[in-house]
Every structure is written in C-alpha cells, then in structure tokens.
Write a protein that holds these residues in place. Structure first.
Motif, mmCIF file in Angstrom:
data_model
loop_
_atom_site.group_PDB
_atom_site.id
_atom_site.type_symbol
_atom_site.label_atom_id
_atom_site.label_comp_id
_atom_site.label_asym_id
_atom_site.label_seq_id
_atom_site.Cartn_x
_atom_site.Cartn_y
_atom_site.Cartn_z
ATOM 1 N N THR A 204 0.830 -1.205 0.000
ATOM 2 C CA THR A 204 0.000 0.000 0.000
ATOM 3 C C THR A 204 0.867 1.258 0.000
ATOM 4 N N THR A 205 0.345 2.319 -0.602
ATOM 5 C CA THR A 205 1.005 3.618 -0.534
ATOM 6 C C THR A 205 0.834 4.178 0.875
ATOM 7 N N LEU A 206 1.546 5.260 1.171
ATOM 8 C CA LEU A 206 1.394 5.874 2.488
ATOM 9 C C LEU A 206 -0.042 6.330 2.704
ATOM 10 N N ASP A 207 -0.639 6.958 1.689
ATOM 11 C CA ASP A 207 -2.013 7.441 1.848
ATOM 12 C C ASP A 207 -2.980 6.290 2.071
ATOM 13 N N GLU A 208 -2.766 5.180 1.367
ATOM 14 C CA GLU A 208 -3.604 3.990 1.565
ATOM 15 C C GLU A 208 -3.387 3.414 2.958
ATOM 16 N N SER A 209 -2.142 3.436 3.432
ATOM 17 C CA SER A 209 -1.843 2.934 4.778
ATOM 18 C C SER A 209 -2.536 3.788 5.834
ATOM 19 N N VAL A 210 -2.505 5.101 5.647
ATOM 20 C CA VAL A 210 -3.199 5.995 6.591
ATOM 21 C C VAL A 210 -4.697 5.728 6.552
ATOM 22 N N PHE A 211 -5.241 5.523 5.365
ATOM 23 C CA PHE A 211 -6.667 5.190 5.233
ATOM 24 C C PHE A 211 -6.988 3.906 5.999
ATOM 25 N N LEU A 212 -6.139 2.891 5.868
ATOM 26 C CA LEU A 212 -6.360 1.628 6.581
ATOM 27 C C LEU A 212 -6.295 1.834 8.097
ATOM 28 N N VAL A 213 -5.386 2.670 8.541
ATOM 29 C CA VAL A 213 -5.311 3.003 9.965
ATOM 30 C C VAL A 213 -6.604 3.672 10.422
ATOM 31 N N SER A 214 -7.124 4.580 9.595
ATOM 32 C CA SER A 214 -8.331 5.324 9.968
ATOM 33 C C SER A 214 -9.561 4.438 10.080
ATOM 34 N N LYS A 215 -9.561 3.275 9.403
ATOM 35 C CA LYS A 215 -10.698 2.364 9.413
ATOM 36 C C LYS A 215 -10.526 1.207 10.408
ATOM 37 N N ALA A 216 -9.361 1.108 11.040
ATOM 38 C CA ALA A 216 -9.102 0.016 11.983
ATOM 39 C C ALA A 216 -9.861 0.238 13.286
ATOM 40 N N ILE A 217 -10.110 -0.857 14.020
ATOM 41 C CA ILE A 217 -10.763 -0.695 15.325
ATOM 42 C C ILE A 217 -9.749 -0.281 16.390
ATOM 43 N N SER A 218 -8.466 -0.621 16.171
ATOM 44 C CA SER A 218 -7.401 -0.206 17.076
ATOM 45 C C SER A 218 -6.070 -0.309 16.337
ATOM 46 N N VAL A 219 -5.036 0.276 16.921
ATOM 47 C CA VAL A 219 -3.725 0.344 16.278
ATOM 48 C C VAL A 219 -2.644 -0.051 17.268
ATOM 49 N N ILE A 220 -1.708 -0.880 16.791
ATOM 50 C CA ILE A 220 -0.487 -1.167 17.534
ATOM 51 C C ILE A 220 0.664 -0.652 16.683
ATOM 52 N N GLY A 221 1.620 0.036 17.278
ATOM 53 C CA GLY A 221 2.725 0.544 16.474
ATOM 54 C C GLY A 221 3.917 0.939 17.307
ATOM 55 N N PHE A 222 5.046 1.066 16.624
ATOM 56 C CA PHE A 222 6.287 1.462 17.276
ATOM 57 C C PHE A 222 6.484 2.975 17.136
ATOM 58 N N ASP A 223 7.621 3.469 17.576
ATOM 59 C CA ASP A 223 7.931 4.901 17.507
ATOM 60 C C ASP A 223 8.279 5.256 16.061
ATOM 61 N N THR A 224 7.245 5.501 15.273
ATOM 62 C CA THR A 224 7.432 5.806 13.856
ATOM 63 C C THR A 224 6.293 6.700 13.359
ATOM 64 N N GLY A 225 6.494 7.311 12.208
ATOM 65 C CA GLY A 225 5.567 8.318 11.711
ATOM 66 C C GLY A 225 4.132 7.860 11.571
ATOM 67 N N LEU A 226 3.921 6.668 11.001
ATOM 68 C CA LEU A 226 2.557 6.194 10.767
ATOM 69 C C LEU A 226 1.802 5.985 12.082
ATOM 70 N N THR A 227 2.497 5.543 13.112
ATOM 71 C CA THR A 227 1.861 5.390 14.426
ATOM 72 C C THR A 227 1.418 6.752 14.952
ATOM 73 N N HIS A 228 2.258 7.769 14.756
ATOM 74 C CA HIS A 228 1.897 9.118 15.204
ATOM 75 C C HIS A 228 0.727 9.670 14.390
ATOM 76 N N ILE A 229 0.728 9.421 13.085
ATOM 77 C CA ILE A 229 -0.386 9.872 12.237
ATOM 78 C C ILE A 229 -1.703 9.267 12.710
ATOM 79 N N ALA A 230 -1.649 8.022 13.193
ATOM 80 C CA ALA A 230 -2.857 7.330 13.658
ATOM 81 C C ALA A 230 -3.584 8.112 14.750
ATOM 82 N N GLU A 231 -2.866 8.945 15.467
ATOM 83 C CA GLU A 231 -3.470 9.723 16.550
ATOM 84 C C GLU A 231 -4.540 10.699 16.036
ATOM 85 N N ALA A 232 -4.441 11.066 14.768
ATOM 86 C CA ALA A 232 -5.403 12.006 14.196
ATOM 87 C C ALA A 232 -6.813 11.424 14.151
#
Length: 321
Positions: A223-251
């Motif tokens: 997936t592209t970054l935008d698609e990955s962010v979209f998938l994060v936005s539709k998830a019921i919850s998120v697990i992630g490490f200290d990285t940009g996509l995990t921080h974006i998930a906070e939005a």
C-alpha cells in the motif's frame, strides 16, 4: 498578519506541528499562515485547510531565503531551531519566535539516565512559541487529511475488511522494532484479524509473520502511504512502534498501543496526543534509553527492551475493543 512556520523534518515532528498551525489560523482569523518544510514531507500539509501556502526547501539556502523575503512575513515561527533556520532568521530579519530544544538537558538525560527534561508533549512545547500572539492550545488532536477516498475491498482480502487491527511494524531503526517472533506471538493472541503496515524495508518481515499466523494480512510494501493511513483510519485499534505512521494514527482517535524499545517517549515528548484510549508499552531497564532516535543494533546485544516486553498487557488492551 502574515506568519511563516518552519519545520523541515521528520514525519513525526511535522505531524505534531499541526495543532499549532490550526490554532494560529482559527484564533487569528485575519492571519495568513504559510509552512516551510522539505519536499519529501509536503504530503503532510498538502490537503491541510489551515495552511494558506506551502513553501518547500530549495537546493540552496539562498534560494529558500529569497522565497521567504519575497513573501514579506510579519513573523517567523521556528519549530526546527538549527543552523539553517538561524541563517534564515538572520537574513530575513523579521520578528521571530523559536522552539527551545533543551539539547543539553536531553543529552545529559540520555547519557546519565536522569529525568532532566520535563514530560511536556512536543505539541505543547511548539505552542509555547506562539503564546506572545495570544494563541492558546485548543486541546484537540493532531490533524491529518487523507488524499483520497480509498476502497477497502481493493486494499484488503474479504477476511480483513471488517473489524481489523492495524499493526505498524515498520520503524527507521532496529532498536525501535519488535522482533518478528514477538509480533507473531502477539498476533496469535489477538481476537480480530490483523493488517500489517510498513514500507518495503519490512515487507519480508511481514511475509514471515503472515506465513506463521492465521489471522494476519501483510500490506507492507504494497500500500502507498495514503492507503496505509486510510487503513489506519478504518481500523478498530492500532499497535505501532515509535514511527511516523503510528503518530499519524493519533489524528483518528483510535485506541493505540504505542510500543517503545530503545527509545523513550518522555525524552522526545511524543507519546500519543489527545487520544482517548492509549497504552504506552515499555519496560524499565538500566540501559534504557540507549539512544534518542534509535540504533541499528542493541549496544549490549541482549535487546531486552523488546525481547522481555510483556505481551499480555498489549493483547489484553487491544482485545477490549
């Protein structure tokens, strides 16, 4: 009033500038707000309605300074505070306010394993630079605007199109990532399907995890970054490490497990911000933190900060949702 906000990098640091930009624009209705960053990070502000103009760092600093001078700003808000921004302010000569990095305190905290840096979030530190304008924290989460309305049916198999957990397994440095065996063990104990997210650098990791589990789909490097962010936005919850996509998930205010290995959130001030349900997972060790931003290997060879991480606190938290 015309204001330039500067932050060149990196993804997480720029993500945490979005509340400041929003507060400037909403609380100073007649202000024109511009943002200067590196071209590689322009996607963070491309669709942001609170930025009137996005400036990009040019190949030479002189070109960038000329661009800034042409805009005739009233204020520069320097959220990067390095040599380049110092030269920009010196040459442009308008009123400015600068983020205080507390570099010496952070270095001493890291080397001596002392808590010399107050646990103030980076967002709040950034906002301190604009209090002189009467701007206050609106206590809202960070902003991120997805570029397109993607189709889950095209991105995920049928088994993972409803009620999945997003697991961000990528991170720039080894000491920020959990070993595959640990991720596999956690995924096996989750009660929902899992979608792995990350770049090409962890695609092979994702393939191994997918092969050794029954509930995992590997989207790393697909997936592209935008698609990955979209998938994060539709998830019921998120697990992630200290990285940009995990921080974006906070939005998107999803329940987040923020997993920390060799780095610690207190030193950087980047724990999940204004998210209702959060678990910050990390264990106390005499050797932790071993670095500020992560290393390519554990300096002591044992990698206990990730290998000894209790799994049940992560799975118990996620399985509540």
């Amino acid at each position: 009033m015309k204001i330039l906000v500067i932050r060149f990098s990196s993804m997480g640091d720029i993500i945490y500038t979005t509340p400041l930009v929003r507060c400037l624009k909403k609380q100073l209705p007649n202000a024109e707000v511009h943002f200067l960053t590196k071209p590689s990070f322009k996607y963070i502000y491309n669709n942001n309605p609170y930025v009137d103009k996005l400036l990009l760092l040019k190949q030479t600093l002189r070109e960038t300074i000329n661009d800034i001078k042409a805009e005739h700003y009233d204020y520069i808000i320097d959220l990067h505070n390095n040599l380049r921004t110092a030269l920009i302010k010196l040459n442009v000569r308008v009123k400015s306010s600068t983020y205080k990095k507390q570099t010496i305190r952070k270095w001493l905290s890291l080397k001596l394993h002392l808590k010399l840096v107050p646990p103030t979030h980076l967002v709040d530190k950034y906002l301190q630079t604009v209090t002189f304008l009467g701007v206050k924290n609106d206590e809202q989460p960070i902003d991120y605007y997805i570029k397109a309305d993607h189709d889950l049916k095209k991105l995920l198999p049928v088994s993972h199109q409803n009620n999945y957990i997003a697991f961000v397994i990528g991170a720039t440095h080894f000491t920020k990532r959990m070993p595959n065996e640990k991720i596999i063990s956690i995924c096996r104990n989750l009660n929902q399907p899992v979608v792995l997210l990350g770049g090409n650098d962890v695609k092979a990791n994702g393939q191994q995890i997918e092969l050794e589990t029954t509930n995992v789909y590997n989207a790393c490097g697909i997936t592209t970054l935008d698609e990955s962010v979209f998938l994060v936005s539709k998830a019921i919850s998120v697990i992630g490490f200290d990285t940009g996509l995990t921080h974006i998930a906070e939005a998107f205010n999803k329940p987040i497990v923020s997993v920390w290995g060799g780095t610690v959130p207190e030193l950087l001030g980047v724990q999940p911000y204004k998210v209702k349900e959060v678990l910050v997972a990390g264990i106390d060790l005499p050797c932790r933190p071993c670095s500020k931003f992560g290393l390519e290997k554990c300096p002591l060879g044992h990698f206990k900060c990730m290998n000894d991480m209790p799994e049940d606190i992560i799975t118990d938290f996620v399985n509540k949702f």
